[in-house]
Design a protein around this motif. Structure first.
Motif, short mmCIF file in Angstrom:
data_model
loop_
_atom_site.label_atom_id
_atom_site.label_comp_id
_atom_site.label_asym_id
_atom_site.label_seq_id
_atom_site.Cartn_x
_atom_site.Cartn_y
_atom_site.Cartn_z
N ALA A 150 5.23 17.53 -11.97
CA ALA A 150 5.20 16.26 -11.22
C ALA A 150 5.65 16.95 -9.61
CB ALA A 150 6.60 15.14 -11.31
N VAL A 151 4.94 16.74 -8.69
CA VAL A 151 5.37 17.12 -7.30
C VAL A 151 5.98 15.83 -6.73
CG1 VAL A 151 4.53 18.05 -5.26
CG2 VAL A 151 3.48 18.76 -7.13
N LEU A 152 7.18 16.20 -5.96
CA LEU A 152 7.81 15.18 -5.66
C LEU A 152 7.76 15.08 -4.07
CD1 LEU A 152 9.97 12.69 -5.58
CD2 LEU A 152 11.78 14.37 -5.52
N ASP A 153 7.12 13.91 -3.41
CA ASP A 153 7.33 13.94 -2.05
C ASP A 153 8.29 12.54 -1.71
OD1 ASP A 153 6.41 12.65 0.46
OD2 ASP A 153 4.40 12.39 0.31
N SER A 154 9.39 13.01 -1.22
CA SER A 154 10.31 12.17 -1.07
C SER A 154 10.15 11.41 0.41
CB SER A 154 11.62 12.78 -0.98
OG SER A 154 11.57 13.82 -0.03
N THR A 155 9.02 11.84 1.30
CA THR A 155 8.99 10.97 2.48
C THR A 155 8.13 9.49 2.30
OG1 THR A 155 6.80 11.67 2.49
CG2 THR A 155 8.65 13.19 3.70
N ALA A 156 7.54 9.47 0.82
CA ALA A 156 6.39 8.24 0.54
C ALA A 156 7.22 7.06 0.54
CB ALA A 156 5.72 8.74 -0.63
N GLY A 157 6.26 6.09 0.36
CA GLY A 157 7.11 4.89 0.12
C GLY A 157 5.90 3.82 0.07
N VAL A 158 6.22 2.56 0.38
CA VAL A 158 5.32 1.33 0.27
C VAL A 158 5.36 0.57 1.67
CG1 VAL A 158 4.93 -1.01 -0.75
CG2 VAL A 158 6.07 0.89 -2.08
N LEU A 159 4.05 0.45 2.19
CA LEU A 159 3.74 -0.18 3.17
C LEU A 159 3.69 -1.62 2.83
CD1 LEU A 159 1.46 1.81 5.40
CD2 LEU A 159 3.56 1.27 6.11
N ARG A 187 0.84 -1.01 0.00
CA ARG A 187 -0.03 -0.10 -0.04
C ARG A 187 1.04 1.17 0.00
NH1 ARG A 187 -3.42 -3.40 -0.51
NH2 ARG A 187 -5.25 -3.87 0.46
N ILE A 188 0.44 2.15 -0.72
CA ILE A 188 1.35 3.58 -0.61
C ILE A 188 0.85 4.09 0.59
CG2 ILE A 188 1.50 5.92 -1.58
CD1 ILE A 188 0.47 4.50 -4.45
N ILE A 189 2.27 4.96 1.18
CA ILE A 189 2.05 5.92 2.16
C ILE A 189 2.61 7.08 1.87
CG2 ILE A 189 3.88 4.78 3.37
CD1 ILE A 189 2.73 5.32 5.99
N ARG A 190 2.19 8.21 2.21
CA ARG A 190 2.51 9.56 1.48
C ARG A 190 2.25 10.51 2.52
NH1 ARG A 190 -2.40 11.39 -1.06
NH2 ARG A 190 -3.58 9.36 -1.38
N SER A 191 3.20 11.52 2.42
CA SER A 191 2.77 12.83 3.22
C SER A 191 1.78 13.84 2.56
CB SER A 191 3.98 13.64 3.51
OG SER A 191 4.73 12.68 4.43
N ALA A 192 2.05 13.74 1.09
CA ALA A 192 1.29 14.65 0.22
C ALA A 192 -0.14 14.18 0.10
CB ALA A 192 1.82 14.51 -1.09
N TYR A 193 -1.17 15.08 0.64
CA TYR A 193 -2.68 15.06 0.73
C TYR A 193 -3.16 16.19 0.32
CZ TYR A 193 -4.48 10.56 2.25
OH TYR A 193 -5.05 9.34 2.20
N PRO A 194 -4.17 16.07 -0.58
CA PRO A 194 -4.92 17.33 -1.03
C PRO A 194 -5.44 18.00 0.19
CG PRO A 194 -5.32 15.60 -2.66
CD PRO A 194 -4.70 15.01 -1.46
N GLN A 195 -5.91 17.22 1.01
CA GLN A 195 -6.94 17.62 2.26
C GLN A 195 -6.02 17.75 3.27
OE1 GLN A 195 -7.59 14.81 0.60
NE2 GLN A 195 -9.30 14.90 -0.71
#
Ligand SMILES: Cc1cc2nc3c(=O)[nH]c(=O)nc-3n(C[C@H](O)[C@H](O)[C@H](O)COP(=O)(O)OP(=O)(O)OC[C@H]3O[C@@H](n4cnc5c(N)ncnc54)[C@H](O)[C@@H]3O)c2cc1C
Length: 415
Positions: free
Chosen positions: A163-172, A80-88
């Motif tokens: 493209a907006v880069l979220d370098s914190t994101a990854g895979v759970l 599953r994707i985990i990311r800091s980037a969220y529109p809300q």
């Protein structure tokens, strides 16, 4: 899935978790199923006094419930994707705590649950949700088409897109994460009961839960029944606008293994505001199947979770056409027909925000539902919030977006 939040105190454990299988309802150790003098639960005999095993047909005409682990809900699979980037903002503000709690779970179980890959959010510049993602990151790493393909050679943007880069994101690692929560839950004194289906819930100062294996009494109850939640809470007089969707989970082969800058070295991605895929498309590097990248449409066909396998194989698959067209433009190193297809379930609300709230009439019953295809990463904070609601505490986050009463007409014939 499991919503973990364990609160130690005097050696005891308060827990809002429930399990990822058939039934799990939070019960204090003193609230085990009522047993007869032989130690059998009171629903384990039929009307003629014959005893049933909880693994048998349950005597109520219900099919056998699921044993753990199972792949009939929404939480199975390896990634599953985990990311800091969220529109809300009301989700992005939860993400630092989610990352921290997932790390804590890794430390407690000695298991690797997360791989940092980075994530690119692709879309037209100035698209409001893309802009909101950029703001949520608090940094300004926006790549144009040339910069993106220099950084990640497998990706192509269309002219003018960014493209907006979220370098914190990854895979759970989803399956592993479920096992880890279950392990910690047990370690803190929790009991998981799989292979046992909840048949009915009687509200009251003490809630009575009847399952295929027994009758439970509890002062507080948390219901998180995934794609079954809508039908399930109808017996409590609630008409929640929950729509289960059947999702095609597709894996795409690299044309030349290892040459496309994709496979296991790719970042995750998601799209926002593309006219060809208004619901969005997302992808993860190769994890489940070597050389196959997971790329899915963030949408599916309405379904009944009990009948999802009955769709004829000849039924049109608009999702595949959308994905094939996207892949030929944006990920040209992949073949344009999926190599592997699986299915999964989303349970969507009309606004795609979660439902995390007390029952409007029975405040000792809390409902967590409608995770709309983005609930996994947030599970640690969701568990904490469900626990706080259940214990009558002030929730740690603003709950306005998760209220049941944001939908008109939800209170039908509440008993
Ligand atoms: C293909 C796919 C990709 C996804 N990707 C992401 C992602 O990248 N990032 C992300 O954050 N989220 C993602 N999600 C969403 C996330 O996985 C879900 O939001 C989350 O798993 C939902 O969990 P749930 O607890 O609501 O449902 P489930 O995990 O299905 O749990 C519900 C449980 O209730 C049980 N149940 C139902 N009725 C009864 C009953 N009567 N008695 C007993 N038990 C019962 C079921 O057996 C089931 O185990 C994805 C989902 C899918 C399908």
């Amino acid at each position: 899935m499991v919503y973990g939040w364990l609160e130690g105190g005097q050696g005891s454990t308060t827990c809002s978790a429930r399990l990822d299988s058939a039934p799990f309802l939070p019960l204090a150790p003193s609230q085990r199923p009522q047993q007869d003098e032989d130690g059998h639960t009171d629903s384990s005999r039929d009307e003629d006094g014959h005893r049933h095993s909880s693994r048998d047909e349950d005597g109520h005409g219900c099919p056998k419930p699921f044993l753990l682990p199972h792949c009939r809900g929404s939480s199975h699979g390896q990634s599953r994707i985990i990311r800091s980037a969220y529109p809300q903002e009301y989700y992005s503000c939860m993400m630092p705590e989610c990352f921290r709690l997932w790390q804590q779970l890794e430390a407690e179980t000695g298991t690797t649950l997360y791989r940092q890959t980075g994530l690119v959010v692709l879309g037209p510049p100035r698209e409001p949700e893309l802009e909101a993602c950029r703001r949520s990151l608090g940094v300004d790493e926006v790549l144009d088409a040339a910069a993106l393909s220099r950084r990640f050679p497998g990706f192509r943007l269309q002219a003018g897109q960014v493209a907006v880069l979220d370098s914190t994101a990854g895979v759970l690692f989803a399956d592993r994460a479920l096992r880890a929560v279950q392990e910690v839950f047990r370690r803190h004194g929790g009991t998981l009961r799989d292979g046992e289906k909840v048949l009915s819930i009687q509200p009251g100062a003490t809630v009575t839960v009847t399952t295929t294996a027994g009758v439970y009494k509890t002062p507080r109850l948390i219901i998180t029944a995934g794609a079954w939640a809508g039908a399930f809470v109808e017996q409590l007089g609630l008409r929640l606008p929950l729509q289960p969707l059947r999702i095609d989970v597709c894996y795409w082969r690299e044309k030349q293994p290892g040459s496309a800058g994709l496979g296991s070295v790719s970042p995750c991605f998601l799209t926002l505001g593309l006219s060809q895929a208004p619901h969005g498309i997302y992808g993860l590097p190769s994890i489940e199947y070597p050389g196959l990248m997971k790329v899915c449409h963030h949408h599916g066909s309405p379904t009944d979770p009990e009948k999802r396998d009955q769709a004829p194989s000849s039924a049109p698959r608009p999702d595949i056409a959308i994905l094939s067209s996207f892949i030929s433009s944006y990920l040209p190193g992949l073949e344009t027909q999926p190599a592997v297809m699986e299915t999964c379930l989303y349970t969507n609300t009309p606004d795609e925000d979660f439902i995390l709230d007390r029952h409007p009439k029975f405040s000792n019953i809390v409902i967590g539902a409608g995770f709309s295809g983005h609930g996994f990463k947030l599970a640690p904070v969701v568990g904490k919030l469900l626990c706080e609601l259940s214990l009558g505490e002030e929730p740690s986050y603003n709950m306005a977006h998760f209220a049941i009463t944001r939908f008109p007409g939800v209170l039908g014939a509440a008993q």
